[in-house]
Every structure is written in structure tokens, then in C-alpha cells.
Motif scaffolding. Structure first.
Motif, PDB file in Angstrom:
ATOM      1  N   UNK A   1       2.010  -7.321   4.211  1.00 55.23           N
ATOM      2  CA  UNK A   1       3.263  -7.439   3.463  1.00 55.23           C
ATOM      3  C   UNK A   1       2.956  -7.442   1.971  1.00 55.23           C
ATOM      4  N   UNK A   2       3.679  -6.600   1.213  1.00 52.04           N
ATOM      5  CA  UNK A   2       3.495  -6.499  -0.233  1.00 52.04           C
ATOM      6  C   UNK A   2       4.672  -7.043  -1.036  1.00 52.04           C
ATOM      7  N   UNK A   3       5.860  -7.060  -0.415  1.00 55.75           N
ATOM      8  CA  UNK A   3       7.060  -7.520  -1.124  1.00 55.75           C
ATOM      9  C   UNK A   3       8.104  -7.940  -0.094  1.00 55.75           C
ATOM     10  N   UNK A   4       8.911  -8.924  -0.466  1.00 53.74           N
ATOM     11  CA  UNK A   4       9.993  -9.400   0.395  1.00 53.74           C
ATOM     12  C   UNK A   4      11.331  -9.021  -0.233  1.00 53.74           C
ATOM     13  N   UNK A   5      12.338  -8.871   0.611  1.00 52.18           N
ATOM     14  CA  UNK A   5      13.684  -8.623   0.097  1.00 52.18           C
ATOM     15  C   UNK A   5      14.126  -9.858  -0.676  1.00 52.18           C
ATOM     16  N   UNK A   6      14.727  -9.643  -1.840  1.00 51.61           N
ATOM     17  CA  UNK A   6      15.168 -10.772  -2.666  1.00 51.61           C
ATOM     18  C   UNK A   6      16.679 -10.962  -2.606  1.00 51.61           C
TER      19      UNK A   6
END
Length: 97
Positions: free
Chosen positions: A66-71
């Protein structure tokens, strides 16, 4: 890691995600930030695959990172974070010739 067509199909058979096309405007920015990868978007955010060790039976596996999460709740904005293994492993079957 960049996936070929066979690896891409096998990955999508094993995880629920969409491939971010190379033609998408954000792909160049992601490549600059994270390197040359096939990028995936799923319900929790942005993912890539990193090669794992080959087993004694020569089965190739990759870890989902995982590189980024939904904000936001509408899944339109990503918040990058340090690469985190998700615990999911994708197994690539050998192609018979």
C-alpha cells in the motif's frame, strides 16, 4: 514492479482492484514518486506489487504494498504514506509452453 499481461490477469484474478492505465494523467506523477510500477486502485487506496522470494518449487510470488489511502469518502483523493505491506501475496502460475 511492472507487470506483463499474464501477470496482470493473474493478479486481477486474486485481488479486487482496478489497474491505473499508463495513459492516465496521474500515472507519470506516481512513477516519479514511487518508481516504475503497475499501479492498482482498490477500496482502501493505491497499491503496487513487489517481488517476494521464489519458493523451492520455483513459484513466483509478489507482495501487495500500500502506497496511499483514500482521504475522502468519495474515493477521489489519495493521501500518500510510507510503503506498507498489506499481508496479501499474489501467486504467479508458470505458463506452460
Amino acid at each position: 514492479m511492472r507487470l506483463n499481461e499474464t501477470q496482470l490477469k493473474q493478479t486481477l484474478d486474486q485481488m479486487q482492484a482496478e489497474v491505473l492505465p499508463d495513459s492516465h494523467p496521474v500515472t507519470a506523477q506516481l512513477t516519479d514518486l514511487f518508481g516504475d510500477h503497475t499501479f492498482f486502485l482498490d477500496q482502501s487506496g493505491l497499491k503496487v506489487l513487489e517481488p517476494a522470494e521464489t519458493s523451492a518449487s520455483d513459484v513466483q510470488t509478489s507482495q501487495v504494498i500500500s502506497l496511499a489511502d483514500w482521504s475522502d469518502g468519495t474515493l477521489t483523493s489519495l493521501k500518500p504514506h510510507a510503503p506498507e505491506p498489506t499481508g496479501t501475496v499474489v501467486i504467479f502460475e508458470q505458463m506452460k509452453h
